[in-house]
Design an enzyme around this catalytic site. Structure first.
Site, PDB file in Angstrom:
ATOM      1  N   ARG A 105       0.784  -1.257   0.000  1.00 34.21           N
ATOM      2  CA  ARG A 105       0.000   0.000   0.000  1.00 34.21           C
ATOM      3  C   ARG A 105       0.804   1.290   0.000  1.00 34.21           C
ATOM      4  NH1 ARG A 105      -3.865  -2.957  -1.920  1.00 34.21           N
ATOM      5  NH2 ARG A 105      -5.250  -3.963  -0.439  1.00 34.21           N
ATOM      6  N   ASP A 123      -1.996  -6.922 -11.130  1.00 28.46           N
ATOM      7  CA  ASP A 123      -2.872  -7.541 -10.133  1.00 28.46           C
ATOM      8  C   ASP A 123      -3.915  -6.574  -9.579  1.00 28.46           C
ATOM      9  OD1 ASP A 123      -3.774  -9.647  -8.444  1.00 28.46           O
ATOM     10  OD2 ASP A 123      -2.912  -8.514  -6.794  1.00 28.46           O
ATOM     11  N   HIS A 148      -3.636 -11.918 -12.940  1.00 26.69           N
ATOM     12  CA  HIS A 148      -4.867 -12.000 -12.143  1.00 26.69           C
ATOM     13  C   HIS A 148      -5.918 -12.535 -13.121  1.00 26.69           C
ATOM     14  CE1 HIS A 148      -7.819 -10.114  -9.178  1.00 26.69           C
ATOM     15  NE2 HIS A 148      -8.582 -10.369 -10.220  1.00 26.69           N
ATOM     16  N   ASN A 167     -11.012 -10.975  -3.683  1.00 29.45           N
ATOM     17  CA  ASN A 167     -10.973 -11.200  -5.114  1.00 29.45           C
ATOM     18  C   ASN A 167      -9.705 -11.971  -5.471  1.00 29.45           C
ATOM     19  OD1 ASN A 167     -11.235 -11.070  -7.851  1.00 29.45           O
ATOM     20  ND2 ASN A 167     -11.052  -8.838  -8.012  1.00 29.45           N
ATOM     21  N   ASP A 207      -1.380 -13.014  -0.948  1.00 25.77           N
ATOM     22  CA  ASP A 207      -2.286 -11.939  -1.391  1.00 25.77           C
ATOM     23  C   ASP A 207      -2.730 -11.089  -0.193  1.00 25.77           C
ATOM     24  OD1 ASP A 207      -3.701 -10.275  -3.041  1.00 25.77           O
ATOM     25  OD2 ASP A 207      -5.340 -11.680  -3.414  1.00 25.77           O
ATOM     26  N   PHE A 263     -12.259  -5.215  -1.524  1.00 26.13           N
ATOM     27  CA  PHE A 263     -11.854  -6.618  -1.636  1.00 26.13           C
ATOM     28  C   PHE A 263     -10.515  -6.828  -0.947  1.00 26.13           C
ATOM     29  CE2 PHE A 263     -14.358  -6.076  -5.556  1.00 26.13           C
ATOM     30  CZ  PHE A 263     -15.171  -7.202  -5.515  1.00 26.13           C
ATOM     31  N   GLY A 264     -10.373  -7.880  -0.178  1.00 30.35           N
ATOM     32  CA  GLY A 264      -9.045  -8.236   0.301  1.00 30.35           C
ATOM     33  C   GLY A 264      -8.997  -8.608   1.766  1.00 30.35           C
TER      34      GLY A 264
HETATM   35  N1  LIG Z   1      -7.154  -9.671  -3.375  1.00 34.89           N
HETATM   36  C1  LIG Z   1      -7.991  -8.689  -3.209  1.00 34.89           C
HETATM   37  O1  LIG Z   1      -9.159  -8.915  -2.886  1.00 34.89           O
HETATM   38  N2  LIG Z   1      -7.599  -7.410  -3.362  1.00 34.89           N
HETATM   39  C2  LIG Z   1      -6.320  -6.964  -3.813  1.00 34.89           C
HETATM   40  C3  LIG Z   1      -6.166  -7.010  -5.301  1.00 34.89           C
HETATM   41  C4  LIG Z   1      -6.037  -8.400  -5.901  1.00 34.89           C
HETATM   42  O2  LIG Z   1      -5.253  -9.257  -5.460  1.00 34.89           O
HETATM   43  O3  LIG Z   1      -6.669  -8.685  -6.911  1.00 34.89           O
HETATM   44  C5  LIG Z   1      -6.095  -5.563  -3.275  1.00 34.89           C
HETATM   45  O4  LIG Z   1      -5.185  -4.865  -3.733  1.00 34.89           O
HETATM   46  O5  LIG Z   1      -6.791  -5.190  -2.322  1.00 34.89           O
HETATM   47 ZN   LIG Z   2      -5.476 -10.311  -7.767  1.00 35.15          ZN
HETATM   48 ZN   LIG Z   3      -3.384  -9.244  -4.982  1.00 38.76          ZN
END
Ligand SMILES: NC(=O)N[C@@H](CC(=O)O)C(=O)O
Ligand SMILES: [Zn+2]
Ligand SMILES: [Zn+2]
Length: 442
Positions: A72, A162, A189, A289, A316, A334-335
């Site tokens: 980040r 990604d 991805h 995701n 991830d 997402f994540g």
């Molecule tokens: N994995 C996720 O849900 N999010 C990832 C992006 C990604 O890996 O596709 C992100 O950067 O937050």
């Molecule tokens: Zn991804």
């Molecule tokens: Zn990712």
């Protein structure tokens, strides 16, 4: 290196560790290298300037390598910084992490890559290697400065958009052709955006119908894998499939390998353990995701990780600030966090259950990812002369995941409250302890 000097110890003697999960032995580390393993180790240690680590009952492995981490920084330092993410990596037993390019600005130039590299060196807790974007601004249209990123001090070898699929076959072909000159690899991805309606946020199947959410079908993943395998065969280049999540995706990778494509693949710890069953809560902590999938997919992923169809575990790790997750499920980010829990999940699901042994876990979490990313100083067999990038784990200790104890700046772990068998004790980077029992060493 500074830390090494500051700690005042020249030698590190790890006593009684089961090296590679086998016989217990003493291991002497000096100046960033393993210098002796076995009965000689104790004798060779400098008595005056020695730090001892009692590793009775612990297993010593090469440090883990994460092919897929989101740190980040720059841009979202409220969610994670290179420093906090490296601390989480070290706490999870990782000695090297590849930092994804979807930062702000995007890592799509040589300077941007060097900036991330330098932040990693300054933090000093893990070997942080930037992943370069495939296309400018991750926009999927124009190739980023792939050659400049490779020739920069960051020596970028892994490229990925990604977060977004490189969906244009012509762009993917050009990227693969380009990276071949320096044995680079494109991490895809795999998710055809044309096959998921706008607003997709979970697995397409019985669960999306029941919960009234838009889903991604498995074919969105497997069709891109099949296409990219064809492009890898056509160009002779290496393609890597990020976070494979479906049985169909596994089958496509298996088929591609049989055909001789230079293809590798990774699976995340969360896709090895969690299923769509958790979505009934509509808790956005389970939004990721690619999405969580049904048990049949989880079973196929576990089997693929054992038989080698899937080469590596990658976290991830995707930290998100609280206000980006605190929304109704369809609107939340997402994540999931992953670095600190990866070993415990993999150990619990794969070793404690008898599916895997230590040699295979080492291959999937350390050796293979180091090879895919071209990191010669990681994933090496522990013997005199090998780099002292190491981790000590306790296979008997249980961990109950506490988000509050995380070294990440974010709290979005999907494993909160779960008890897992297997715990990281001590991580050694370049001969120096980075984290011991969850505490960063100054
Ligand atoms: N994995 C996720 O849900 N999010 C990832 C992006 C990604 O890996 O596709 C992100 O950067 O937050
Ligand atoms: Zn991804
Ligand atoms: Zn990712």
């Amino acid at each position: 290196m500074n830390g090494h000097r500051m700690s005042g110890h020249n030698d590190l003697l790890v006593t009684g560790a089961a090296v590679h999960g086998g016989e217990s032995a003493d291991v002497l580390v000096r100046d960033g290298r393993v210098v002796a393993v076995g009965p000689d180790a104790t004798g060779a240690a400098t008595e005056t300037d020695l730090e001892r680590v009692d590793a009775d009952g612990l297993v010593l492995l090469p440090g883990f390598v994460d092919l897929h981490t989101h740190l980040r920084e720059p841009g979202r330092e409220d969610a994670e910084t290179v420093r906090s993410g490296s601390a989480a990596a070290a706490a999870g037993g990782f000695t090297a992490v590849l930092a994804m390019a979807n930062t702000s600005p995007v890592t799509d130039t040589g300077e941007a890559a060097e900036h991330v590299l330098d932040l990693g060196v300054a933090a000093g807790l893990a070997d942080v290697r930037p992943v370069g974007a495939v296309t400018k601004g991750l926009e999927g249209a124009e190739l980023a400065e792939l050659g400049m990123m490779h020739r920069s001090r960051a020596r970028v070898r892994v490229f990925s958009d990604d977060g977004r699929c490189v969906h244009d076959a012509r762009v993917m072909r050009r990227a693969l052709e380009y990276v071949r000159a320096f044995d680079g690899v494109v991490s895809q991805h795999a998710q055809d955006p044309a096959l998921a309606g706008p607003g997709a946020c979970c697995h397409e199947g019985e669960v999306s119908g029941r919960l009234g959410l838009t889903g991604w079908p498995a074919v969105a993943e497997s069709s891109i894998i099949a296409r990219d395998a064809e492009l890898a065969l056509h160009t002779g280049s290496r393609v890597h499939i990020a976070h494979v999540s479906t049985a169909e995706g596994v089958e496509a990778v298996r088929w591609a390998k049989r055909r001789g494509a230079r293809i590798t693949a990774e699976v995340t710890p969360h896709h090895l353990l969690l299923t769509t069953d958790l979505l009934g809560s509509y808790d956005p902590v389970f939004k990721v995701n690619p999405p969580l999938r049904p048990q049949e997919d989880v079973d196929a992923l576990r089997e693929a990780l054992v038989d080698g169809t899937i080469d590596a575990v990658a976290t991830d790790h995707a930290p998100h600030a609280r206000h980006d997750k605190e929304h109704a499920f369809p609107d939340a980010a997402f994540g999931m966090l992953g670095l600190e829990t990866a070993f415990s999940v993999v150990h619990d699901v794969m070793i404690a259950s008898g599916r895997m042994d230590w040699a295979l876990l080492t291959e999937r979490m350390s050796t293979a990812p180091a090879r895919i990313a071209g990191l010669a100083e990681h994933g090496q067999h522990i013997r005199p002369g090998s780099p002292a990038n190491l981790v000590l784990v306790d296979p008997r200790a249980e961990v109950t995941v506490d988000p509050g104890a995380s070294l990440s700046l974010s709290r979005n772990t999907p494993f909160a409250g779960r008890t897992l068998t297997g715990r990281v004790r001590t991580t050694i980077l370049n001969g120096r302890i980075t984290v011991a029992d969850g505490e960063v060493r100054p």
